[in-house]
Design a protein around this motif. Structure first.
Motif, mmCIF file in Angstrom:
data_model
loop_
_atom_site.group_PDB
_atom_site.id
_atom_site.type_symbol
_atom_site.label_atom_id
_atom_site.label_comp_id
_atom_site.label_asym_id
_atom_site.label_seq_id
_atom_site.Cartn_x
_atom_site.Cartn_y
_atom_site.Cartn_z
ATOM 1 N N ALA A 1 8.107 -6.917 8.767
ATOM 2 C CA ALA A 1 7.441 -8.170 9.124
ATOM 3 C C ALA A 1 7.062 -8.136 10.603
ATOM 4 O O ALA A 1 7.740 -7.514 11.423
ATOM 5 C CB ALA A 1 8.352 -9.355 8.841
ATOM 6 N N VAL A 2 5.963 -8.786 10.948
ATOM 7 C CA VAL A 2 5.498 -8.821 12.335
ATOM 8 C C VAL A 2 5.159 -10.262 12.701
ATOM 9 O O VAL A 2 4.571 -10.996 11.900
ATOM 10 C CB VAL A 2 4.280 -7.891 12.539
ATOM 11 N N THR A 3 5.561 -10.660 13.915
ATOM 12 C CA THR A 3 5.346 -12.038 14.368
ATOM 13 C C THR A 3 4.593 -12.050 15.692
ATOM 14 O O THR A 3 4.940 -11.307 16.613
ATOM 15 C CB THR A 3 6.687 -12.776 14.554
ATOM 16 N N LEU B 1 1.720 -14.777 4.569
ATOM 17 C CA LEU B 1 1.548 -15.123 5.971
ATOM 18 C C LEU B 1 2.031 -16.546 6.174
ATOM 19 O O LEU B 1 1.611 -17.454 5.464
ATOM 20 C CB LEU B 1 0.075 -15.007 6.381
ATOM 21 N N PHE B 2 2.936 -16.722 7.143
ATOM 22 C CA PHE B 2 3.480 -18.042 7.429
ATOM 23 C C PHE B 2 3.129 -18.455 8.848
ATOM 24 O O PHE B 2 2.993 -17.616 9.741
ATOM 25 C CB PHE B 2 5.014 -18.040 7.288
ATOM 26 N N MET C 1 0.847 -1.192 0.000
ATOM 27 C CA MET C 1 0.000 0.000 0.000
ATOM 28 C C MET C 1 0.882 1.241 0.000
ATOM 29 O O MET C 1 1.775 1.385 0.831
ATOM 30 C CB MET C 1 -0.906 0.017 1.231
ATOM 31 N N GLN C 2 0.660 2.145 -0.960
ATOM 32 C CA GLN C 2 1.470 3.346 -1.074
ATOM 33 C C GLN C 2 1.077 4.360 -0.005
ATOM 34 O O GLN C 2 -0.090 4.668 0.195
ATOM 35 C CB GLN C 2 1.302 3.967 -2.464
ATOM 36 N N ILE C 3 2.073 4.892 0.682
ATOM 37 C CA ILE C 3 1.844 5.854 1.752
ATOM 38 C C ILE C 3 1.639 7.238 1.164
ATOM 39 O O ILE C 3 2.440 7.703 0.349
ATOM 40 C CB ILE C 3 3.041 5.862 2.719
ATOM 41 N N THR D 1 3.773 -15.335 11.289
ATOM 42 C CA THR D 1 4.626 -14.250 10.796
ATOM 43 C C THR D 1 4.010 -13.685 9.525
ATOM 44 O O THR D 1 3.806 -14.418 8.546
ATOM 45 C CB THR D 1 6.055 -14.742 10.506
ATOM 46 N N LEU D 2 3.710 -12.403 9.554
ATOM 47 C CA LEU D 2 3.119 -11.726 8.399
ATOM 48 C C LEU D 2 4.175 -10.817 7.789
ATOM 49 O O LEU D 2 4.774 -9.992 8.489
ATOM 50 C CB LEU D 2 1.887 -10.935 8.846
ATOM 51 N N ASP D 3 4.384 -10.958 6.490
ATOM 52 C CA ASP D 3 5.398 -10.173 5.775
ATOM 53 C C ASP D 3 4.720 -9.307 4.710
ATOM 54 O O ASP D 3 4.374 -9.796 3.640
ATOM 55 C CB ASP D 3 6.421 -11.107 5.120
ATOM 56 N N PRO D 4 4.515 -8.009 4.980
ATOM 57 C CA PRO D 4 3.850 -7.135 4.007
ATOM 58 C C PRO D 4 4.625 -6.979 2.713
ATOM 59 O O PRO D 4 4.025 -6.758 1.654
ATOM 60 C CB PRO D 4 3.755 -5.792 4.753
#
Length: 242
Positions: free
Chosen positions: A131-133, A146-147, A1-3, A138-141
């Motif tokens: 990435a957030v875990t 999503l893993f 998503m573009q900021i 673990t979600l990697d934008p």
């Protein structure tokens, strides 16, 4: 998503310089020469962050900063103030008015971009590619994946685009109760008009996608308030393929 970054600055050369650097950083600049134009742009679509000059024609940047923080719709939008005023009291006034950061002129455009990213990581982590875990998830934008960790392996969980954005928002704001209105504004944008109950449909789809890996209960329904993601979920046993 573009900021999207709203640049409120009355010097054309600075606007052009900032816009070029923001585009190079993958962001979408929205230039405004004064508060009137800025207000019109904000009324149309809420930006992700505002770069605000102190010395503006008509209404000053400091006055506009106070207006933004007094308005329910804009009070949480991150703001970085730009100004030639570099006295200690000026910095104090800007920060006390609600600015998230303060950069004195002359400044490095690269430093401003770095500060924008730092403010977003702090104030709006769902807009970054970090990435957030949580638990085994673990979600990697950056890769839109999503893993879930299963012993020594990582299994890919397939999510639709909206469900991915929903989970990203929840995972970057765990343990907080979010109303449907807030989720709608943060995930769809406050310029999109859809029924709040549409969120319930996407939450149901998200839970269904997480069920095979035992994480369908990670998104909790808080009766009368909205939804919450548990930072320490107790996953069920993963479903095994037949």
């Amino acid at each position: 998503m573009q900021i999207s970054v709203l640049i409120v600055e009355d010097e054309p050369a600075i606007i052009e310089l900032l816009a070029a650097n923001l585009k190079h950083a993958g962001m979408h600049p929205l230039p405004a020469r004064d508060v009137t134009v800025a207000s019109a742009l904000i009324a149309e679509v809420l930006p992700d962050l505002i770069v605000l000059d102190w010395m503006l024609p008509g209404v000053s940047g400091l006055q506009f900063m106070r207006q933004l923080r007094a308005d329910f719709r804009t009070r949480d939008v991150p703001v970085i103030m730009l100004t030639a005023r570099d006295e200690e009291q000026d910095r104090v006034d800007g920060l006390e008015a609600g600015a998230d950061d303060y950069l004195a002129k002359p400044f490095s455009p690269k430093e401003l971009v770095a500060r924008i990213k730092a403010v977003l990581r702090r104030r709006a982590p769902q807009l970054t590619d970090d990435a957030v875990t949580i638990g085994r998830l673990t979600l990697d934008p950056a890769t839109r994946r999503l893993f879930v960790k299963d012993d020594d392996a990582e299994l890919l969980v397939h999510l639709g685009p909206t469900e991915f954005k929903l989970l990203h928002f929840f995972m970057t704001h765990p343990e907080r109760v979010h109303s449907r209105t807030l989720v709608l504004d943060q995930v769809w944008g406050d310029h999109v008009f859809i029924e709040e109950r549409t969120i319930d449909v996407h939450i149901k789809r998200l839970r269904a996608a997480l069920k095979p890996v035992g994480y369908d209960a990670i998104i909790e329904t808080v009766r009368g308030s909205g939804y919450r993601l548990s930072r320490e979920p107790q996953p069920r046993r993963m479903e095994k393929a037949a």
